[in-house]
Design a protein around this motif. Structure first.
Motif, mmCIF file in Angstrom:
data_model
loop_
_atom_site.group_PDB
_atom_site.id
_atom_site.type_symbol
_atom_site.label_atom_id
_atom_site.label_comp_id
_atom_site.label_asym_id
_atom_site.label_seq_id
_atom_site.Cartn_x
_atom_site.Cartn_y
_atom_site.Cartn_z
ATOM 1 N N ARG A 207 41.579 45.808 54.277
ATOM 2 C CA ARG A 207 41.008 46.891 53.492
ATOM 3 C C ARG A 207 40.786 46.658 52.252
ATOM 4 N NH1 ARG A 207 42.701 51.756 55.884
ATOM 5 N NH2 ARG A 207 41.200 52.949 54.358
ATOM 6 N N ASP A 208 39.503 47.451 51.677
ATOM 7 C CA ASP A 208 39.296 47.495 50.233
ATOM 8 C C ASP A 208 40.109 48.005 49.417
ATOM 9 O OD1 ASP A 208 37.201 46.051 51.068
ATOM 10 O OD2 ASP A 208 35.672 47.458 50.606
ATOM 11 N N MET A 209 40.489 47.578 48.195
ATOM 12 C CA MET A 209 41.483 48.175 47.489
ATOM 13 C C MET A 209 41.351 48.309 45.936
ATOM 14 S SD MET A 209 45.508 46.754 47.504
ATOM 15 C CE MET A 209 46.482 47.187 45.729
ATOM 16 N N ILE A 210 41.828 49.286 45.271
ATOM 17 C CA ILE A 210 41.943 49.486 43.846
ATOM 18 C C ILE A 210 43.212 49.469 43.480
ATOM 19 C CG2 ILE A 210 41.454 50.766 41.839
ATOM 20 C CD1 ILE A 210 38.863 51.766 43.184
ATOM 21 N N GLY A 211 43.856 48.503 42.762
ATOM 22 C CA GLY A 211 44.987 48.199 42.636
ATOM 23 C C GLY A 211 45.754 48.596 41.127
ATOM 24 N N ILE A 212 46.490 49.321 40.643
ATOM 25 C CA ILE A 212 46.668 49.744 39.182
ATOM 26 C C ILE A 212 48.117 49.571 39.273
ATOM 27 C CG2 ILE A 212 46.183 51.512 37.686
ATOM 28 C CD1 ILE A 212 44.141 52.749 39.315
ATOM 29 N N ALA A 213 48.603 48.985 38.219
ATOM 30 C CA ALA A 213 50.107 48.653 37.921
ATOM 31 C C ALA A 213 50.101 48.158 36.573
ATOM 32 C CB ALA A 213 50.802 47.907 38.871
ATOM 33 N N PHE A 214 51.398 48.439 35.970
ATOM 34 C CA PHE A 214 51.421 48.173 34.356
ATOM 35 C C PHE A 214 51.653 46.384 34.769
ATOM 36 C CE2 PHE A 214 55.594 49.117 36.313
ATOM 37 C CZ PHE A 214 56.362 48.000 36.154
ATOM 38 N N THR A 215 51.212 45.753 33.212
ATOM 39 C CA THR A 215 51.151 44.509 33.182
ATOM 40 C C THR A 215 52.540 43.825 33.377
ATOM 41 O OG1 THR A 215 51.698 44.880 30.678
ATOM 42 C CG2 THR A 215 49.493 44.768 31.288
ATOM 43 N N GLY A 216 52.723 42.721 34.213
ATOM 44 C CA GLY A 216 53.798 42.041 34.414
ATOM 45 C C GLY A 216 54.540 42.530 35.445
ATOM 46 N N SER A 217 53.696 43.501 36.355
ATOM 47 C CA SER A 217 54.400 43.868 37.675
ATOM 48 C C SER A 217 54.066 43.170 39.006
ATOM 49 C CB SER A 217 53.815 45.257 38.046
ATOM 50 O OG SER A 217 52.426 45.110 37.824
ATOM 51 N N GLY A 218 53.359 41.832 38.864
ATOM 52 C CA GLY A 218 53.090 41.041 39.892
ATOM 53 C C GLY A 218 51.865 41.306 40.913
#
Length: 613
Positions: A207-218
């Motif tokens: 699947r196409d994806m937009i991933g948003i997470a804080f820095t340093g989260s892997g």
């Protein structure tokens, strides 16, 4: 033959049928009068249902005065406009701001979609995601939706999209080969992080994806491990030959981030090769390195490419490499790539794709404008969001100090005493980096510096010395703020408060990584605008940090909370700042000025020069 004689009877018939000639102008005037009278008069219905005969037309009005009935039947445009304005509902000031912001966002996103020229010209659109050979275990496929939603709430994971794959709480559930699982254990990675819990099943499913997470989260593992699996699958089905490839590609905004990602890929490929799996050849495609060494790898056949846009565009333009078989594309720090800086370069890269690809976008700061723009290029995308886009890492203690311009360099030495090394110092421009570096060396501090004006070898050596602990302090511009992993950083010092709150979030994210805590000290003074300081105030408030008196005295804009509730968008949709709305966005003003001047700041290590990366 004699002509026939005209009889008296025939002559009288011709006189009776004679019609006087009417000039054309007069006939037109008569027709106009007839049509006007027909429009004005209204036929009355007869009592028996048959149409009644029209009354005789009234005499035409004098030429000098308009017909009163015509004016009454068809009001003027001015009268109509006044009536419509009276009938329209009143729009409040808040609604006007929301409508204005909506229009601005549409204008900002009203650019050519992120697709190749061939696809745009032929109207090619893809409706279904790419199929992969991966399937989750049976127990995950049979997981009820209610349980999946409960796990997402537990991990604070927000998802958007259709048919989202279930989350996986163990790496074993993802069916990675044993060498990869062993390497994860050796690195102390036992349990997946929230972005990995949901992101890995989504990417492995194609699947196409937009991933948003804080820095340093892997986030890096979310797109690196599936790419390795794609390369292994393709190599096993049909081994690559000389000149072919790549199967997948990762584009990064800076050379340092590209090198770091390349090292992670090599770290997992080494145990796979030792275990007898087919050889997977990666390529680091960045500027500052001899192109001949990169071409040698391409000629042998390459599976994975990690690149910066400048060098990648150069190789593709010279036809040294092609993307005919590329089916996997990742844009790391995508908001910075798709944004003003490298958007044109990315579009040129997209022109070389010959078929559908799986597209992934990752970043810690992903404003709504970029999300809307990116969706145009994705097929049934899944948005995985761990926390608010643009929020600061909660493991970082943020301290803000008011320091006068001339006293900053003296106070900097006091701040270095807060924690043991290593310490990272950020500046806005290259001149301050060189000045602080020289000052610290004179004071006996083991320091190194990097910025876009230094050559690649010097930049790479500085990063290595700092990571290995041979140097205690690294002084850098924002070239070191995007995605670089320094696992043991305890203290980040912002010698300048950046004008854009996104850069502040990325900077302080260099500490407090992988569950550890860190400290971020920021110097502010009168050089910062009130908009920037309001953004900082709201970011501290959101993270439940101490707000200094100089920021607490700032008055928030009126009706900001009301507008946020009614529009559904907190803060600015362009940069993610919580202290202002879109109309007052400093980043938007900067983008306009840069577009006019044709220059670029030192965001990506470009040193201000277009082709330096």
């Amino acid at each position: 033959m004699a002509p026939a004689a005209v009889t008296p009877a025939a002559k009288s018939d011709d006189e009776d049928n004679y019609e006087e000639y009417i000039p054309v102008a007069k006939r037109r005037a008569m027709e106009a009068d007839r049509l006007r009278n027909r429009r004005i008069s209204k036929p009355a219905a007869a009592s028996d249902g048959s149409p009644a005969s029209l009354p005789p037309p009234p005499p035409p009005p004098p030429t000098n005065s308009p017909a009163p009935d015509a004016a009454a039947a068809k009001p003027s445009l001015l009268v109509t406009s006044t009536q419509l304005k009276r009938a329209a509902p009143e729009v409040t000031a808040t609604e006007q701001v929301i409508l204005q912001e909506k229009e601005m966002i549409e204008n900002l996103s009203d650019r050519k979609t992120l697709m190749s020229v061939r696809e745009l010209a032929k109207g090619i659109t893809y409706t279904e995601p790419l199929l992969t050979g991966w399937k989750p275990p049976l127990r995950l496929r049979r997981m009820p939706r209610t349980k999946a939603d409960e796990l997402r709430r537990k991990w604070h994971i927000l998802v958007e999209g259709d048919e989202v794959p279930p989350p996986a709480r163990q790496f074993q559930d993802l069916r990675f080969p044993e060498p990869i699982l062993r390497m994860l254990r050796e690195k102390g990675i036992v349990q997946p992080t929230p972005i990995q819990v949901q992101g890995l099943p989504v990417v492995l499913s194609g699947r196409d994806m937009i991933g948003i997470a804080f820095t340093g989260s892997g986030k890096t593992l979310v797109f690196v491990l599936p790419l390795i699996m794609v390369a292994l699958q393709e190599e096993m089905m049909m081994p690559i030959v000389a000149g072919e490839g790549p199967f997948g590609m990762i584009i990064c905004p800076s050379r340092e981030l590209a090198k770091q990602t390349y090292d992670v890929i090599e770290m997992f490929l080494a145990p796979l090769k030792q275990a007898g799996f087919p050889e997977i050849r990666p390529l680091l495609c960045i500027g500052g390195i001899d192109m001949r060494t990169q071409l040698d790898v391409v000629k042998r056949g390459v599976h994975i490419v990690v690149a910066t846009p400048g060098r990648l565009k150069d190789l593709l333009a010279k036809k040294k490499m092609n993307l005919d078989n590329c089916r996997y594309l990742t844009l790391d720090e995508a908001d910075r790539l798709v944004d003003l800086g490298f958007e044109d370069d990315i579009r040129e890269v997209f022109d070389h794709f010959k078929a559908q690809r799986q597209t992934l976008l990752f970043s810690a700061t992903m404003p709504k404008k970029i999300q809307n723009f990116a969706k145009s290029a994705l097929v049934k995308p899944v948005i995985v969001n761990v926390g608010r886009a643009g929020a600061a890492n909660l493991d970082v203690i943020q301290e803000v100090e008011y320091v006068k311009e001339d006293a900053r360099i003296i106070y900097l030495l006091e701040c270095l005493q807060k924690t043991p090394p290593p310490v990272l110092i950020f500046c806005e421009n290259k001149a301050d980096v060189d000045y602080i570096h020289e000052y610290l060396l004179l004071k006996g501090v083991e320091a190194v510096a990097i910025h876009g004006g230094k050559d690649q070898e010097e930049r790479q050596n500085a990063i290595e010395f700092f990571k290995n602990g041979r140097k205690d302090v690294l002084v850098a511009t924002d070239v070191a703020s995007k995605g670089l992993d320094f696992p043991d950083i305890q203290h980040v010092i912002n010698y300048d408060m950046p004008a854009e709150i996104e850069n502040y979030v990325h900077r302080i994210g260099r500490t407090g990584r992988c569950g550890k805590t860190g400290i971020a000290t920021t110097f502010i003074n009168k050089n910062q605008t009130e908009t920037t300081l309001l953004d900082l105030k709201h970011l501290l408030k959101e993270a439940k940090q101490r707000i200094p008196p100089v920021l607490a005295e700032l008055i928030d804009p009126e009706d900001a909370e009301t507008i946020a509730k009614e529009s559904g968008v907190r803060g600015c949709a362009n940069c993610g700042g919580l202290g202002h709305r879109l109309a007052e966005c400093p980043k938007l003003e900067h983008e306009k000025s840069v577009a006019i001047a044709g220059s670029r700041r030192d965001y990506y290590g470009g040193g201000g020069y277009r082709g330096e990366i």
